[in-house]
Design an enzyme around this catalytic site. Structure first.
Site, PDB file in Angstrom:
ATOM      1  N   PRO A  52      -4.506   0.616  18.774  1.00  0.00           N
ATOM      2  CA  PRO A  52      -4.257   0.081  17.429  1.00  0.00           C
ATOM      3  C   PRO A  52      -4.334   1.100  16.287  1.00  0.00           C
ATOM      4  O   PRO A  52      -3.961   0.770  15.160  1.00  0.00           O
ATOM      5  CB  PRO A  52      -5.351  -0.981  17.265  1.00  0.00           C
ATOM      6  CG  PRO A  52      -6.412  -0.602  18.221  1.00  0.00           C
ATOM      7  CD  PRO A  52      -5.753   0.095  19.359  1.00  0.00           C
ATOM      8  N   HIS A  94       0.850  -1.195   0.000  1.00  0.00           N
ATOM      9  CA  HIS A  94       0.000   0.000   0.000  1.00  0.00           C
ATOM     10  C   HIS A  94       0.880   1.238   0.000  1.00  0.00           C
ATOM     11  O   HIS A  94       1.838   1.313   0.752  1.00  0.00           O
ATOM     12  CB  HIS A  94      -0.907   0.016   1.238  1.00  0.00           C
ATOM     13  CG  HIS A  94      -2.135  -0.823   1.067  1.00  0.00           C
ATOM     14  ND1 HIS A  94      -3.311  -0.555   1.708  1.00  0.00           N
ATOM     15  CD2 HIS A  94      -2.358  -1.915   0.312  1.00  0.00           C
ATOM     16  CE1 HIS A  94      -4.223  -1.447   1.358  1.00  0.00           C
ATOM     17  NE2 HIS A  94      -3.669  -2.292   0.523  1.00  0.00           N
ATOM     18  N   TYR A  98      -9.285   5.854   7.177  1.00  0.00           N
ATOM     19  CA  TYR A  98      -9.445   6.260   8.584  1.00  0.00           C
ATOM     20  C   TYR A  98     -10.439   7.418   8.610  1.00  0.00           C
ATOM     21  O   TYR A  98     -10.189   8.455   7.988  1.00  0.00           O
ATOM     22  CB  TYR A  98      -8.112   6.750   9.159  1.00  0.00           C
ATOM     23  CG  TYR A  98      -7.073   5.664   9.374  1.00  0.00           C
ATOM     24  CD1 TYR A  98      -6.299   5.170   8.327  1.00  0.00           C
ATOM     25  CD2 TYR A  98      -6.841   5.137  10.649  1.00  0.00           C
ATOM     26  CE1 TYR A  98      -5.338   4.186   8.535  1.00  0.00           C
ATOM     27  CE2 TYR A  98      -5.876   4.150  10.869  1.00  0.00           C
ATOM     28  CZ  TYR A  98      -5.139   3.682   9.812  1.00  0.00           C
ATOM     29  OH  TYR A  98      -4.186   2.709  10.023  1.00  0.00           O
ATOM     30  N   TYR A 105       3.900   6.779  10.087  1.00  0.00           N
ATOM     31  CA  TYR A 105       3.051   5.648   9.707  1.00  0.00           C
ATOM     32  C   TYR A 105       3.877   4.559   9.030  1.00  0.00           C
ATOM     33  O   TYR A 105       3.731   3.373   9.337  1.00  0.00           O
ATOM     34  CB  TYR A 105       1.934   6.129   8.771  1.00  0.00           C
ATOM     35  CG  TYR A 105       0.815   5.115   8.618  1.00  0.00           C
ATOM     36  CD1 TYR A 105      -0.363   5.243   9.347  1.00  0.00           C
ATOM     37  CD2 TYR A 105       0.944   4.020   7.764  1.00  0.00           C
ATOM     38  CE1 TYR A 105      -1.386   4.315   9.221  1.00  0.00           C
ATOM     39  CE2 TYR A 105      -0.067   3.088   7.639  1.00  0.00           C
ATOM     40  CZ  TYR A 105      -1.230   3.241   8.358  1.00  0.00           C
ATOM     41  OH  TYR A 105      -2.229   2.314   8.248  1.00  0.00           O
ATOM     42  N   LYS A 148       0.910   0.108  15.126  1.00  0.00           N
ATOM     43  CA  LYS A 148       2.333   0.061  15.480  1.00  0.00           C
ATOM     44  C   LYS A 148       2.729  -1.160  16.312  1.00  0.00           C
ATOM     45  O   LYS A 148       3.917  -1.444  16.462  1.00  0.00           O
ATOM     46  CB  LYS A 148       2.706   1.329  16.278  1.00  0.00           C
ATOM     47  CG  LYS A 148       2.758   2.563  15.442  1.00  0.00           C
ATOM     48  CD  LYS A 148       3.952   2.539  14.501  1.00  0.00           C
ATOM     49  CE  LYS A 148       3.698   3.385  13.279  1.00  0.00           C
ATOM     50  NZ  LYS A 148       4.320   2.916  12.075  1.00  0.00           N
TER      51      LYS A 148
HETATM   52  C1  PHB Z   1      -5.909  -4.017  10.554  1.00  0.00           C
HETATM   53  O1  PHB Z   1      -5.828  -4.330   9.366  1.00  0.00           O
HETATM   54  O2  PHB Z   1      -6.367  -4.811  11.391  1.00  0.00           O
HETATM   55  C2  PHB Z   1      -5.481  -2.673  10.992  1.00  0.00           C
HETATM   56  C3  PHB Z   1      -4.900  -1.815  10.072  1.00  0.00           C
HETATM   57  C4  PHB Z   1      -4.520  -0.546  10.470  1.00  0.00           C
HETATM   58  C5  PHB Z   1      -4.726  -0.135  11.769  1.00  0.00           C
HETATM   59  C6  PHB Z   1      -5.285  -0.995  12.688  1.00  0.00           C
HETATM   60  C7  PHB Z   1      -5.667  -2.261  12.305  1.00  0.00           C
HETATM   61  O3  PHB Z   1      -4.378   1.123  12.125  1.00  0.00           O
END
Ligand code: PHB
Ligand code: APR
Length: 394
Positions: free
Chosen positions: A295, A72, A201, A387, A299
Site C-alpha cells: 500500500p 492534495h 511518509y 505518485y 496504487k
Molecule cells: C490511506 O489514506 O489509507 C493511504 C494513503 C496513502 C497510502 C496508503 C494509504 O500510500
C-alpha cells in the site's frame, strides 16, 4: 440468465466497470459474494490519482467526491529527522491527487448502480467460471440457496486476490510473479483532526510511519510492525507514542499528532503479486484479481480503475464495430502500467521501511536515495509523476 458482460465482484473494479458499461449502452450483471454493508465498510486506502477521479466523474459518481474529497498538491517525506515537501503540480505539469476514501467511492458507485443500472446481486457467491475458450462462457454461483448459471459474451473477474475467476486461465498458460515483505502495517482510524495538511511518509530508525486522513476530523495512521503482530498488543497510548516518535524532526521538536479515540485497528500484510496474462479467451481479469501492490504509494485502487477504463473502451469498440482489436491488446496494455506501479510501490516500500535483516550499509543507501529525491528536481519529478499517476496509455 444471459448477459453481455458478467462481472464477478463488487469492489471498485467491478462497480466502476459496470457504470462505464452502462454509460456505453452495454448490459452487465454484477455478482458479489458479500452483503452490501460488508462491502461498504471494508477499510482500504483513500488516494485517487487524477485519472481515477476523472473516471469517477465520467461515470457520474463524482459529485460527492468533489464536495467532500480533499485535493492534495504534494506529500511530505520525513527522514534523518528532517522534513521535505514534494510539490506535485510544479514537478508534473499541473497534476494533483484527491484524498477520498475507497469506502466512499464504493458507496457512491453502489447507490448509482442500484438506482440506474443492470442487476447488482449481493450474497451471490461465484463458485466457478467455465468455458473461457468457448463463445459463451458461464458463471456458476450460489444465490438464495440455489446454484444458478449466468451465460455471458464476456466474463470479467473483478473478484480480488482471493477470487475464483483467475482459475479460468489454465495453469499451463498462467504465470504468477510474487514478493512478500518482512513487515506489515498496523492501521488505525482515529477521531482526531489531522494536524498535517498533506500526507506524511516517514522513514525512521524505529521503522516506517504514514499519516493520512479521511476528513477534517478523522485521521488514518499507519505504523510498520513485524509480520504476525496481534493488534491487541498495541494499546492506543503505545500507538500514539510510537507515531510521535517516528514522525519527530529536529526542525520542529514540538510537532505532535492530535490524539483522539481510536475507532478501528487492524494489521495489513504487504505483498506484490502479478498474474500474467490478464486475459484468456473470453475471460478477463481486472484489479486485485490480477495484481496486488503493497500500500505504500496507494496504487491498488488506481490500478483497478485504470484496468476497467481500458476494458470499457475495448468492449465499447467491440460493441460498436465488432472489432476485438482493443480486447486483444488489453492484457499487454494493462501490464505495462501494472509493472510500472509494481516497481514504484516496491521502491516506496523498500526505500521507506526498515527490513529487520537490513545492514547499516543498506540504511545508508536508503537515506542517500531519499536525500537525492529531496535535493534533485529530476529525482523528485520521477517520484511525483509515479505518485500522481502516469497517463493511461502508459
Ligand atoms: C490511506 O489514506 O489509507 C493511504 C494513503 C496513502 C497510502 C496508503 C494509504 O500510500
Ligand atoms: N464471488 C463473488 N464475489 C467475490 C468472490 C466470489 N467467488 N470472491 C471475491 N469476491 C468479491 C469480494 O467480496 C470483493 O467485494 O470481489 C470483490 C473484490 O473487490 P476488491 O478486493 O476491493 O478488489 P478490486 O475491486 O480489484 O479493488 C482493488 O481494493 O484491495 C484494494 O488496494 C486495493 O484499492 C484496491 C482495490
Amino acid at each position: 440468465m444471459h448477459t453481455t458482460v458478467g462481472i464477478v465482484g463488487a469492489g471498485p473494479a467491478g462497480l466502476l466497470l459496470a457504470r462505464l458499461l452502462h454509460n456505453a449502452g452495454i448490459d452487465s450483471v454484477v455478482l458479489e459474494r458479500r452483503d452490501r454493508a460488508y462491502v461498504e465498510q471494508r477499510q482500504r486506502a483513500g488516494m485517487l490519482e487524477q485519472a481515477t477521479a476523472d473516471a469517477l466523474r465520467a461515470a457520474g459518481a463524482g459529485a460527492r467526491m468533489d464536495r467532500e474529497g480533499m485535493p492534495h498538491h504534494g506529500i511530505e517525506l520525513r527522514f534523518g529527522r528532517r522534513a521535505h515537501r514534494i510539490d506535485f503540480p510544479s514537478l508534473t505539469g499541473g497534476r494533483s491527487v484527491m484524498v477520498y476514501a475507497q469506502t466512499e467511492v464504493v458507496k457512491d458507485l453502489i447507490a448509482l448502480q442500484l438506482a440506474h443500472g443492470g442487476p447488482l446481486l449481493f450474497d451471490a457467491e461465484v463458485t466457478s467460471v467455465e468455458g473461457a475458450d468457448s463463445d459463451s462462457p458461464a458463471i456458476r454461483y450460489l444465490h438464495e440457496g440455489r446454484e444458478q448459471t449466468l451465460t455471458c459474451d464476456y466474463v470479467i473477474g473483478c473478484d480480488g486476490f482471493h477470487g475464483v475467476a483467475r482459475h479460468a486461465i489454465p495453469a499451463s498458460v498462467r504465470t504468477v510473479y510474487e514478493r512478500t515483505y518482512p513487515y506489515s502495517w498496523l492501521g488505525i482510524l482515529a477521531e482526531a483532526p489531522p494536524v498535517y495538511a498533506e500526507l506524511v511518509y516517514a522513514h525512521s530508525e524505529r521503522g516506517f510511519a504514514l499519516a493520512s486522513m479521511r476528513s477534517a476530523t478523522v485521521s488514518r495512521l499507519y505504523l510498520q510492525v513485524p509480520n504476525g503482530t496481534d493488534p491487541a498488543h498495541w494499546s492506543d497510548g503505545r500507538i500514539w507514542d510510537e507515531l510521535d516518535a517516528r514522525f519527530a524532526t529536529d526542525g520542529d521538536p514540538g510537532w505532535k499528532l492530535e490524539r483522539g479515540p481510536v475507532t478501528s485497528k487492524a494489521v495489513l500484510p504487504m505483498r506484490s503479486h502479478v498474474v500474467e496474462p490478464m486475459r484468456h479467451g473470453r475471460v478477463f481479469l481486472a484489479g486485485d484479481a490480477a495484481h496486488i501492490v503493497p500500500p505504500t504509494g496507494a496504487k491498488g485502487l488506481n490500478l483497478a480503475a485504470a484496468d476497467v477504463i481500458v476494458l470499457a473502451r475495448a468492449l465499447a469498440l467491440w460493441r460498436r464495430t465488432g472489432s476485438t482489436r482493443l480486447l486483444d491488446a488489453y492484457s499487454d496494455t494493462c501490464l505495462r502500467r501494472v509493472w510500472r506501479a509494481e516497481h514504484f510501490s516496491y521502491f516506496m516500500t523498500t526505500t521507506l521501511h526498515t527490513d529487520p535483516a537490513q545492514s547499516a550499509f543498506e540504511t545508508r543507501l536508503q537515506l542517500s536515495q531519499l536525500e537525492r529525491v529531496a535535493a534533485s528536481p529530476h529525482a523528485a519529478a520521477e517520484l511525483a509523476e509515479n505518485y500522481t499517476g502516469l497517463p493511461l496509455a502508459h
